[in-house]
Design an enzyme around this catalytic site. Structure first.
Site, PDB file in Angstrom:
ATOM      1  N   LYS A  40       0.812  -1.201   0.000  1.00  0.00           N
ATOM      2  CA  LYS A  40       0.000   0.000   0.000  1.00  0.00           C
ATOM      3  C   LYS A  40       0.852   1.261   0.000  1.00  0.00           C
ATOM      4  O   LYS A  40       0.404   2.350  -0.341  1.00  0.00           O
ATOM      5  CB  LYS A  40      -0.877   0.025   1.271  1.00  0.00           C
ATOM      6  CG  LYS A  40      -1.801  -1.139   1.434  1.00  0.00           C
ATOM      7  CD  LYS A  40      -2.477  -1.044   2.831  1.00  0.00           C
ATOM      8  CE  LYS A  40      -3.214  -2.305   3.139  1.00  0.00           C
ATOM      9  NZ  LYS A  40      -3.710  -2.337   4.520  1.00  0.00           N
ATOM     10  N   GLY A  41       2.103   1.118   0.410  1.00  0.00           N
ATOM     11  CA  GLY A  41       2.949   2.279   0.686  1.00  0.00           C
ATOM     12  C   GLY A  41       3.169   3.233  -0.479  1.00  0.00           C
ATOM     13  O   GLY A  41       3.408   4.418  -0.280  1.00  0.00           O
ATOM     14  N   GLU A  95       7.934   1.862  -6.243  1.00  0.00           N
ATOM     15  CA  GLU A  95       8.053   1.425  -4.844  1.00  0.00           C
ATOM     16  C   GLU A  95       8.163   2.639  -3.928  1.00  0.00           C
ATOM     17  O   GLU A  95       8.639   3.700  -4.344  1.00  0.00           O
ATOM     18  CB  GLU A  95       9.308   0.522  -4.752  1.00  0.00           C
ATOM     19  CG  GLU A  95       9.712   0.040  -3.384  1.00  0.00           C
ATOM     20  CD  GLU A  95       8.739  -0.941  -2.744  1.00  0.00           C
ATOM     21  OE1 GLU A  95       7.529  -0.648  -2.702  1.00  0.00           O
ATOM     22  OE2 GLU A  95       9.205  -1.985  -2.255  1.00  0.00           O
ATOM     23  N   ASP A  96       7.720   2.485  -2.693  1.00  0.00           N
ATOM     24  CA  ASP A  96       7.792   3.601  -1.741  1.00  0.00           C
ATOM     25  C   ASP A  96       9.197   3.785  -1.177  1.00  0.00           C
ATOM     26  O   ASP A  96       9.746   4.880  -1.187  1.00  0.00           O
ATOM     27  CB  ASP A  96       6.775   3.397  -0.599  1.00  0.00           C
ATOM     28  CG  ASP A  96       6.868   2.027   0.065  1.00  0.00           C
ATOM     29  OD1 ASP A  96       7.716   1.204  -0.349  1.00  0.00           O
ATOM     30  OD2 ASP A  96       6.075   1.753   0.994  1.00  0.00           O
ATOM     31  N   ASP A  99      14.830  -0.657   1.315  1.00  0.00           N
ATOM     32  CA  ASP A  99      15.640  -0.875   2.518  1.00  0.00           C
ATOM     33  C   ASP A  99      16.588  -2.041   2.207  1.00  0.00           C
ATOM     34  O   ASP A  99      17.645  -1.847   1.619  1.00  0.00           O
ATOM     35  CB  ASP A  99      14.696  -1.135   3.694  1.00  0.00           C
ATOM     36  CG  ASP A  99      15.419  -1.311   5.008  1.00  0.00           C
ATOM     37  OD1 ASP A  99      16.642  -1.190   5.030  1.00  0.00           O
ATOM     38  OD2 ASP A  99      14.770  -1.578   6.037  1.00  0.00           O
ATOM     39  N   LYS A 127      17.222   4.142   1.504  1.00  0.00           N
ATOM     40  CA  LYS A 127      17.951   4.350   2.757  1.00  0.00           C
ATOM     41  C   LYS A 127      19.456   4.248   2.527  1.00  0.00           C
ATOM     42  O   LYS A 127      19.938   3.235   1.998  1.00  0.00           O
ATOM     43  CB  LYS A 127      17.513   3.330   3.800  1.00  0.00           C
ATOM     44  CG  LYS A 127      16.180   3.657   4.406  1.00  0.00           C
ATOM     45  CD  LYS A 127      15.843   2.750   5.572  1.00  0.00           C
ATOM     46  CE  LYS A 127      14.445   3.046   6.068  1.00  0.00           C
ATOM     47  NZ  LYS A 127      13.961   2.060   7.034  1.00  0.00           N
ATOM     48  N   PHE A 147      13.655   4.791  10.602  1.00  0.00           N
ATOM     49  CA  PHE A 147      12.307   4.388  10.238  1.00  0.00           C
ATOM     50  C   PHE A 147      11.444   5.620   9.993  1.00  0.00           C
ATOM     51  O   PHE A 147      11.274   6.449  10.874  1.00  0.00           O
ATOM     52  CB  PHE A 147      11.701   3.517  11.341  1.00  0.00           C
ATOM     53  CG  PHE A 147      10.436   2.845  10.909  1.00  0.00           C
ATOM     54  CD1 PHE A 147      10.489   1.679  10.170  1.00  0.00           C
ATOM     55  CD2 PHE A 147       9.202   3.398  11.203  1.00  0.00           C
ATOM     56  CE1 PHE A 147       9.319   1.064   9.735  1.00  0.00           C
ATOM     57  CE2 PHE A 147       8.031   2.798  10.780  1.00  0.00           C
ATOM     58  CZ  PHE A 147       8.100   1.624  10.044  1.00  0.00           C
ATOM     59  N   VAL A 148      10.914   5.721   8.773  1.00  0.00           N
ATOM     60  CA  VAL A 148      10.123   6.900   8.416  1.00  0.00           C
ATOM     61  C   VAL A 148       8.658   6.524   8.174  1.00  0.00           C
ATOM     62  O   VAL A 148       8.342   5.359   7.892  1.00  0.00           O
ATOM     63  CB  VAL A 148      10.700   7.625   7.170  1.00  0.00           C
ATOM     64  CG1 VAL A 148      12.024   8.298   7.511  1.00  0.00           C
ATOM     65  CG2 VAL A 148      10.872   6.673   5.988  1.00  0.00           C
ATOM     66  N   ASP A 154       3.781   3.454   6.530  1.00  0.00           N
ATOM     67  CA  ASP A 154       3.057   3.242   7.784  1.00  0.00           C
ATOM     68  C   ASP A 154       3.939   2.696   8.891  1.00  0.00           C
ATOM     69  O   ASP A 154       5.043   2.211   8.652  1.00  0.00           O
ATOM     70  CB  ASP A 154       1.924   2.236   7.558  1.00  0.00           C
ATOM     71  CG  ASP A 154       2.454   0.807   7.420  1.00  0.00           C
ATOM     72  OD1 ASP A 154       3.402   0.600   6.625  1.00  0.00           O
ATOM     73  OD2 ASP A 154       1.951  -0.087   8.105  1.00  0.00           O
ATOM     74  N   ARG A 160      -0.144   6.625   7.439  1.00  0.00           N
ATOM     75  CA  ARG A 160      -0.010   6.637   5.969  1.00  0.00           C
ATOM     76  C   ARG A 160      -0.481   7.951   5.350  1.00  0.00           C
ATOM     77  O   ARG A 160       0.032   8.384   4.340  1.00  0.00           O
ATOM     78  CB  ARG A 160      -0.858   5.525   5.337  1.00  0.00           C
ATOM     79  CG  ARG A 160      -0.289   4.145   5.476  1.00  0.00           C
ATOM     80  CD  ARG A 160      -0.975   3.200   4.492  1.00  0.00           C
ATOM     81  NE  ARG A 160      -0.818   1.815   4.865  1.00  0.00           N
ATOM     82  CZ  ARG A 160       0.246   1.069   4.618  1.00  0.00           C
ATOM     83  NH1 ARG A 160       1.281   1.589   4.009  1.00  0.00           N
ATOM     84  NH2 ARG A 160       0.309  -0.192   4.990  1.00  0.00           N
TER      85      ARG A 160
HETATM   86  P1  IMP Z   1      12.799  -4.100   2.011  1.00  0.00           P
HETATM   87  O1  IMP Z   1      12.166  -5.350   1.501  1.00  0.00           O
HETATM   88  O2  IMP Z   1      13.683  -4.350   3.220  1.00  0.00           O
HETATM   89  O3  IMP Z   1      13.515  -3.286   0.962  1.00  0.00           O
HETATM   90  O4  IMP Z   1      11.633  -3.210   2.611  1.00  0.00           O
HETATM   91  C1  IMP Z   1      10.757  -2.602   1.764  1.00  0.00           C
HETATM   92  C2  IMP Z   1       9.384  -2.451   2.373  1.00  0.00           C
HETATM   93  O5  IMP Z   1       9.415  -2.369   3.792  1.00  0.00           O
HETATM   94  C3  IMP Z   1       8.821  -1.135   1.918  1.00  0.00           C
HETATM   95  O6  IMP Z   1       8.048  -1.313   0.754  1.00  0.00           O
HETATM   96  C4  IMP Z   1       7.998  -0.682   3.100  1.00  0.00           C
HETATM   97  O7  IMP Z   1       6.705  -1.204   3.021  1.00  0.00           O
HETATM   98  C5  IMP Z   1       8.687  -1.275   4.295  1.00  0.00           C
HETATM   99  N1  IMP Z   1       9.641  -0.317   4.895  1.00  0.00           N
HETATM  100  C6  IMP Z   1      10.988  -0.321   4.840  1.00  0.00           C
HETATM  101  N2  IMP Z   1      11.524   0.712   5.511  1.00  0.00           N
HETATM  102  C7  IMP Z   1      10.465   1.399   6.010  1.00  0.00           C
HETATM  103  C8  IMP Z   1      10.357   2.620   6.798  1.00  0.00           C
HETATM  104  O8  IMP Z   1      11.332   3.285   7.175  1.00  0.00           O
HETATM  105  N3  IMP Z   1       9.086   3.007   7.081  1.00  0.00           N
HETATM  106  C9  IMP Z   1       7.966   2.333   6.695  1.00  0.00           C
HETATM  107  N4  IMP Z   1       8.029   1.208   5.966  1.00  0.00           N
HETATM  108  C10 IMP Z   1       9.266   0.745   5.623  1.00  0.00           C
END
Ligand code: IMP
Length: 173
Positions: A40-41, A95-96, A99, A127, A147-148, A154, A160
């Protein structure tokens, strides 16, 4: 208490620029772009971005999750998937935040099986200082590793709808 990290004005200005970058990049390659919104992000970023791309844009929505609270669970859960054909299409995955890149690498591996002509990744935030499995092709903002929340992001489904990207000073509730 939420501190503003990226204001709504800065978000909109940068997203306008990203829209111009994408229009420029695709204008000689295709007349229709297929944009995949990772819910949803990405909802607000996706909506603002596609309005700033000056060509035909088709939409798909997928929903995946890997986070619980403030950290990745290491497992990707697919809640819904595309049903539009993307074979031979120019696809951007929107993508939002990137990480670890676990969520997106899973999504990309699967989408590639549909044999798109081209597949690029656009992320609103990346990040810094994190090792990611994925290198985005287009990035909105690089932020420090914390963490944002807000503008789609969210914490356990809250925050959100904040119109800016921020972080919570003190303990997250
Ligand atoms: P990844 O799989 O570790 O790259 O994480 C990606 C997903 O984790 C993103 O699409 C977000 O939904 C969530 N996410 C990662 N970091 C944050 C953050 O700082 N705040 C909120 N959601 C996050």
């Amino acid at each position: 208490m939420v501190d503003v990290l990226i204001s709504n004005e800065r978000l909109k200005e940068r997203i306008r620029e990203l829209g111009r970058e994408l229009t420029e990049y695709y204008k000689d390659k295709t007349d229709t772009l297929h944009a995949v919104c990772v819910l949803k992000g990405s909802i607000h970023f996706f909506s603002e971005l596609v309005q700033n791309i000056d060509m035909n844009v088709e939409y798909s929505f997928i929903q995946v999750s890997s986070y619980s609270g403030v950290s990745s669970t290491g497992r990707v859960r697919v809640k819904s998937w595309i049903d539009e054909p993307i074979e031979g299409r120019h696809v951007i995955v929107v993508e939002d935040i990137l990480d670890t890149g676990l969520t997106l690498s899973y999504v990309i591996d699967y989408l590639k099986r549909y044999r798109p002509a081209d597949l690029k990744i656009v992320t609103m935030l990346k990040k810094l200082g994190r090792t990611s499995l994925i290198t985005p092709d287009f990035t909105g903002f690089e932020i420090e590793d914390k963490f944002v929340i807000g503008y789609g992001l969210d914490y356990n489904e809250k925050y959100r709808n904040l119109p800016y990207v921020g972080w919570v000073r003190g303990e997250l509730k």
